[in-house]
Motif scaffolding. Structure first.
Motif, PDB file in Angstrom:
ATOM      1  N   ALA A  67      36.753  18.066  -0.750  1.00  0.00           N
ATOM      2  CA  ALA A  67      37.904  17.533  -0.024  1.00  0.00           C
ATOM      3  C   ALA A  67      39.133  17.581  -0.919  1.00  0.00           C
ATOM      4  O   ALA A  67      39.046  17.928  -2.101  1.00  0.00           O
ATOM      5  CB  ALA A  67      37.616  16.087   0.400  1.00  0.00           C
ATOM      6  N   ARG A  68      40.283  17.228  -0.364  1.00  0.00           N
ATOM      7  CA  ARG A  68      41.483  17.074  -1.199  1.00  0.00           C
ATOM      8  C   ARG A  68      41.343  15.772  -1.974  1.00  0.00           C
ATOM      9  O   ARG A  68      41.126  14.714  -1.389  1.00  0.00           O
ATOM     10  CB  ARG A  68      42.736  17.037  -0.329  1.00  0.00           C
ATOM     11  CG  ARG A  68      44.007  16.755  -1.122  1.00  0.00           C
ATOM     12  CD  ARG A  68      45.267  16.821  -0.284  1.00  0.00           C
ATOM     13  NE  ARG A  68      45.281  15.856   0.801  1.00  0.00           N
ATOM     14  CZ  ARG A  68      46.397  15.471   1.439  1.00  0.00           C
ATOM     15  NH1 ARG A  68      47.566  15.993   1.105  1.00  0.00           N
ATOM     16  NH2 ARG A  68      46.329  14.606   2.434  1.00  0.00           N
ATOM     17  N   LEU A  69      41.448  15.845  -3.283  1.00  0.00           N
ATOM     18  CA  LEU A  69      41.302  14.659  -4.124  1.00  0.00           C
ATOM     19  C   LEU A  69      42.672  14.120  -4.527  1.00  0.00           C
ATOM     20  O   LEU A  69      43.499  14.856  -5.067  1.00  0.00           O
ATOM     21  CB  LEU A  69      40.500  14.994  -5.380  1.00  0.00           C
ATOM     22  CG  LEU A  69      40.353  13.869  -6.413  1.00  0.00           C
ATOM     23  CD1 LEU A  69      39.573  12.691  -5.824  1.00  0.00           C
ATOM     24  CD2 LEU A  69      39.666  14.385  -7.675  1.00  0.00           C
ATOM     25  N   VAL A  70      42.898  12.842  -4.256  1.00  0.00           N
ATOM     26  CA  VAL A  70      44.087  12.137  -4.748  1.00  0.00           C
ATOM     27  C   VAL A  70      43.616  11.214  -5.860  1.00  0.00           C
ATOM     28  O   VAL A  70      42.988  10.186  -5.595  1.00  0.00           O
ATOM     29  CB  VAL A  70      44.779  11.338  -3.633  1.00  0.00           C
ATOM     30  CG1 VAL A  70      45.966  10.563  -4.207  1.00  0.00           C
ATOM     31  CG2 VAL A  70      45.232  12.254  -2.512  1.00  0.00           C
ATOM     32  N   PRO A  71      43.873  11.561  -7.119  1.00  0.00           N
ATOM     33  CA  PRO A  71      43.380  10.734  -8.232  1.00  0.00           C
ATOM     34  C   PRO A  71      44.129   9.407  -8.310  1.00  0.00           C
ATOM     35  O   PRO A  71      45.356   9.375  -8.263  1.00  0.00           O
ATOM     36  CB  PRO A  71      43.638  11.610  -9.457  1.00  0.00           C
ATOM     37  CG  PRO A  71      44.739  12.532  -9.052  1.00  0.00           C
ATOM     38  CD  PRO A  71      44.580  12.767  -7.584  1.00  0.00           C
ATOM     39  N   CYS A  72      43.364   8.324  -8.455  1.00  0.00           N
ATOM     40  CA  CYS A  72      43.952   6.980  -8.468  1.00  0.00           C
ATOM     41  C   CYS A  72      43.663   6.226  -9.757  1.00  0.00           C
ATOM     42  O   CYS A  72      44.083   5.085  -9.917  1.00  0.00           O
ATOM     43  CB  CYS A  72      43.446   6.184  -7.273  1.00  0.00           C
ATOM     44  SG  CYS A  72      43.856   6.940  -5.677  1.00  0.00           S
ATOM     45  N   ALA A  73      42.951   6.852 -10.671  1.00  0.00           N
ATOM     46  CA  ALA A  73      42.703   6.326 -12.012  1.00  0.00           C
ATOM     47  C   ALA A  73      42.265   7.516 -12.858  1.00  0.00           C
ATOM     48  O   ALA A  73      41.647   8.441 -12.342  1.00  0.00           O
ATOM     49  CB  ALA A  73      41.621   5.247 -11.990  1.00  0.00           C
ATOM     50  N   PRO A  74      42.581   7.516 -14.148  1.00  0.00           N
ATOM     51  CA  PRO A  74      42.247   8.674 -14.987  1.00  0.00           C
ATOM     52  C   PRO A  74      40.759   8.983 -15.021  1.00  0.00           C
ATOM     53  O   PRO A  74      40.364  10.146 -15.095  1.00  0.00           O
ATOM     54  CB  PRO A  74      42.764   8.273 -16.379  1.00  0.00           C
ATOM     55  CG  PRO A  74      43.793   7.223 -16.108  1.00  0.00           C
ATOM     56  CD  PRO A  74      43.328   6.495 -14.895  1.00  0.00           C
ATOM     57  N   GLN A  75      39.916   7.958 -14.975  1.00  0.00           N
ATOM     58  CA  GLN A  75      38.475   8.135 -14.943  1.00  0.00           C
ATOM     59  C   GLN A  75      37.841   6.888 -14.354  1.00  0.00           C
ATOM     60  O   GLN A  75      38.525   5.876 -14.124  1.00  0.00           O
ATOM     61  CB  GLN A  75      37.908   8.394 -16.343  1.00  0.00           C
ATOM     62  CG  GLN A  75      37.992   7.205 -17.284  1.00  0.00           C
ATOM     63  CD  GLN A  75      37.350   7.478 -18.631  1.00  0.00           C
ATOM     64  OE1 GLN A  75      37.989   7.371 -19.659  1.00  0.00           O
ATOM     65  NE2 GLN A  75      36.078   7.819 -18.635  1.00  0.00           N
ATOM     66  N   ALA A  76      36.559   6.961 -14.074  1.00  0.00           N
ATOM     67  CA  ALA A  76      35.849   5.802 -13.539  1.00  0.00           C
ATOM     68  C   ALA A  76      36.075   4.594 -14.438  1.00  0.00           C
ATOM     69  O   ALA A  76      35.933   4.680 -15.656  1.00  0.00           O
ATOM     70  CB  ALA A  76      34.359   6.118 -13.443  1.00  0.00           C
ATOM     71  N   LEU A  77      36.446   3.478 -13.844  1.00  0.00           N
ATOM     72  CA  LEU A  77      36.863   2.322 -14.632  1.00  0.00           C
ATOM     73  C   LEU A  77      35.740   1.763 -15.491  1.00  0.00           C
ATOM     74  O   LEU A  77      35.980   1.267 -16.586  1.00  0.00           O
ATOM     75  CB  LEU A  77      37.407   1.239 -13.701  1.00  0.00           C
ATOM     76  CG  LEU A  77      38.617   1.639 -12.838  1.00  0.00           C
ATOM     77  CD1 LEU A  77      39.098   0.458 -12.016  1.00  0.00           C
ATOM     78  CD2 LEU A  77      39.747   2.199 -13.699  1.00  0.00           C
ATOM     79  N   ARG A  78      34.499   1.847 -15.005  1.00  0.00           N
ATOM     80  CA  ARG A  78      33.394   1.312 -15.800  1.00  0.00           C
ATOM     81  C   ARG A  78      33.187   2.107 -17.083  1.00  0.00           C
ATOM     82  O   ARG A  78      32.690   1.577 -18.080  1.00  0.00           O
ATOM     83  CB  ARG A  78      32.100   1.310 -14.981  1.00  0.00           C
ATOM     84  CG  ARG A  78      30.919   0.679 -15.723  1.00  0.00           C
ATOM     85  CD  ARG A  78      29.749   0.423 -14.802  1.00  0.00           C
ATOM     86  NE  ARG A  78      29.031   1.633 -14.455  1.00  0.00           N
ATOM     87  CZ  ARG A  78      27.959   2.081 -15.123  1.00  0.00           C
ATOM     88  NH1 ARG A  78      27.521   1.430 -16.187  1.00  0.00           N
ATOM     89  NH2 ARG A  78      27.336   3.162 -14.733  1.00  0.00           N
ATOM     90  N   LEU A  79      33.549   3.371 -17.057  1.00  0.00           N
ATOM     91  CA  LEU A  79      33.358   4.219 -18.230  1.00  0.00           C
ATOM     92  C   LEU A  79      34.594   4.278 -19.121  1.00  0.00           C
ATOM     93  O   LEU A  79      34.584   4.948 -20.152  1.00  0.00           O
ATOM     94  CB  LEU A  79      32.974   5.637 -17.791  1.00  0.00           C
ATOM     95  CG  LEU A  79      31.719   5.739 -16.912  1.00  0.00           C
ATOM     96  CD1 LEU A  79      31.457   7.188 -16.517  1.00  0.00           C
ATOM     97  CD2 LEU A  79      30.509   5.143 -17.622  1.00  0.00           C
ATOM     98  N   ASN A  80      35.655   3.585 -18.703  1.00  0.00           N
ATOM     99  CA  ASN A  80      36.917   3.599 -19.449  1.00  0.00           C
ATOM    100  C   ASN A  80      37.001   2.329 -20.306  1.00  0.00           C
ATOM    101  O   ASN A  80      37.342   1.257 -19.824  1.00  0.00           O
ATOM    102  CB  ASN A  80      38.091   3.674 -18.482  1.00  0.00           C
ATOM    103  CG  ASN A  80      39.422   3.807 -19.193  1.00  0.00           C
ATOM    104  OD1 ASN A  80      39.498   3.726 -20.421  1.00  0.00           O
ATOM    105  ND2 ASN A  80      40.486   4.001 -18.430  1.00  0.00           N
ATOM    106  N   SER A  81      36.689   2.465 -21.576  1.00  0.00           N
ATOM    107  CA  SER A  81      36.642   1.299 -22.469  1.00  0.00           C
ATOM    108  C   SER A  81      38.013   0.676 -22.695  1.00  0.00           C
ATOM    109  O   SER A  81      38.117  -0.478 -23.114  1.00  0.00           O
ATOM    110  CB  SER A  81      36.025   1.693 -23.818  1.00  0.00           C
ATOM    111  OG  SER A  81      36.791   2.728 -24.425  1.00  0.00           O
ATOM    112  N   SER A  82      39.080   1.418 -22.412  1.00  0.00           N
ATOM    113  CA  SER A  82      40.425   0.883 -22.630  1.00  0.00           C
ATOM    114  C   SER A  82      40.963   0.130 -21.418  1.00  0.00           C
ATOM    115  O   SER A  82      42.035  -0.472 -21.487  1.00  0.00           O
ATOM    116  CB  SER A  82      41.384   2.020 -22.988  1.00  0.00           C
ATOM    117  OG  SER A  82      41.530   2.922 -21.897  1.00  0.00           O
TER     118      SER A  82
END
Length: 349
Positions: free
Chosen positions: A51-66
């Motif tokens: 599908a067309r992806l609209v990114p809403c965060a750089p990566q999955a939040l659980r995997l983003n330690s920052s």
């Protein structure tokens, strides 16, 4: 049809490891694309979709330690959705209720699938205020605390038929797959294995919120000679893990809204032994594709009867009831209902 799918940002779509809601959103999105619909997916940037992806965060939040404030990313996601709202015939939300005030003030038809438990007193005044919001449940049992809400349908989850291959030989161990948490009752699974004298393999993630439970309750039990703790596994390992098991044990102690792992197991040809809670009686046909139990003793008896379950029939049962195509078609029916209610004059014409 022009359809927006709005996924939680905690995991990618599909998830790299554990993640039920995001996995279902992925299966639904890809099936709708295959059926020729124009689908836009609002999800984390590391998602994979046709599908067309609209990114809403750089990566999955659980995997983003920052990431320190997950809500901030979901607010930004809603802003992106409603900036583009006029491009869609319908917006399908999978993010609980955070969008309700915006949907109420918008013009584009929207529907919300609720993926979690609803037996929480704090939810009652919220859903009463937004009583007009069209909702979809993932089991009839899930609805019970809010029977008066604006339910449009119950749509059971589905999987692509080619996602898992069935294993038709009887396995040699019991499988526990999911999270280490009090409501999932891995302690019961361990006790069943010990009482039945059958090995148990546990493949599960440990959320930080459940870390004390793991350390204090479960970790000491892992010393049992009947138990092997595998840890968290991803999609690639799941087929073999479930397929080579004699049965999946789901000894839950909470009103399970659906239990995706049950149909994953059946897709692998593996029977299910599950506690009579929440959706279980709707998903499992007792005596045909597994057993529904209420005590440890009944669970041990079920283990002894597992060889009499036809693994071919488990797979056929999955294909007949829990395919992604069936799920997508039922959601399309819901979309038509919600759009028709939003534009009654158009429907009449």
């Amino acid at each position: 049809m022009r359809i927006a799918q709005v996924a939680p940002l905690h995991e990618s779509v599909p998830p790299k490891l554990y993640g039920g809601t995001e996995r279902v959103v992925s299966y639904l999105t890809e099936e709708l694309v295959k059926m020729g619909h124009e689908v836009t997916l609002f999800a984390s940037a590391d998602s994979e979709t046709k599908a067309r992806l609209v990114p809403c965060a750089p990566q999955a939040l659980r995997l983003n330690s920052s990431c320190q404030d997950r809500l901030a990313h979901h607010i930004l996601q809603l802003e992106k959705v409603f900036q583009m709202a006029e491009e869609f015939d319908i917006i399908h939300f999978h993010v609980d209720y955070i969008h309700f005030p915006l949907v109420r003030r918008g013009q584009t038809p929207a529907v919300t699938t609720l993926h979690g438990r609803l037996d929480i007193p704090d939810l009652v005044p919220l859903y009463r205020e937004f009583r007009e919001q069209p909702l979809v449940s993932i089991s009839n049992a899930q609805r019970l605390p809010l029977l008066w809400a604006n339910w449009k349908a119950t749509v059971y989850h589905g999987l692509p038929k080619d996602l898992y291959s069935p294993y038709l030989e009887n396995g040699q161990y019991l499988a526990f797959l999911g999270r280490i948490s009090p409501e999932k009752r891995p302690d019961r699974a361990i006790r069943i294995a010990e009482m039945a004298g059958v090995p148990l393999k546990i493949a599960a993630k440990i959320d930080e919120a459940d870390r004390p439970y793991y350390e204090e309750v479960i970790k000491p039990l892992l010393k049992s000679p009947w138990v092997e703790f595998v840890g968290e596994i991803g999609e690639k390992e799941k087929n073999e893990f479930l397929g080579r098991a004699m049965a999946l044990v789901l000894p839950i102690d909470w009103p399970e809204p659906f239990g995706l792992v049950m149909i994953e197991s059946l897709a692998c040809g593996t029977p299910v032994i599950a506690w009579r809670c929440g959706s279980v009686p709707e998903i499992i046909e007792d005596g045909r594709v597994g057993f529904i139990v209420e005590t440890l003793e009944e669970a041990v008896e079920a283990v002894e009867k597992i060889p009499y379950i036809d693994r071919v029939d488990c797979r056929k049962y999955f294909e007949s009831r829990f395919s992604a195509r069936r799920m997508a078609q039922e959601y399309l029916d819901v979309y038509e209902i919600v759009i028709g209610e939003s534009y009654p004059l158009l429907k009449a014409v």
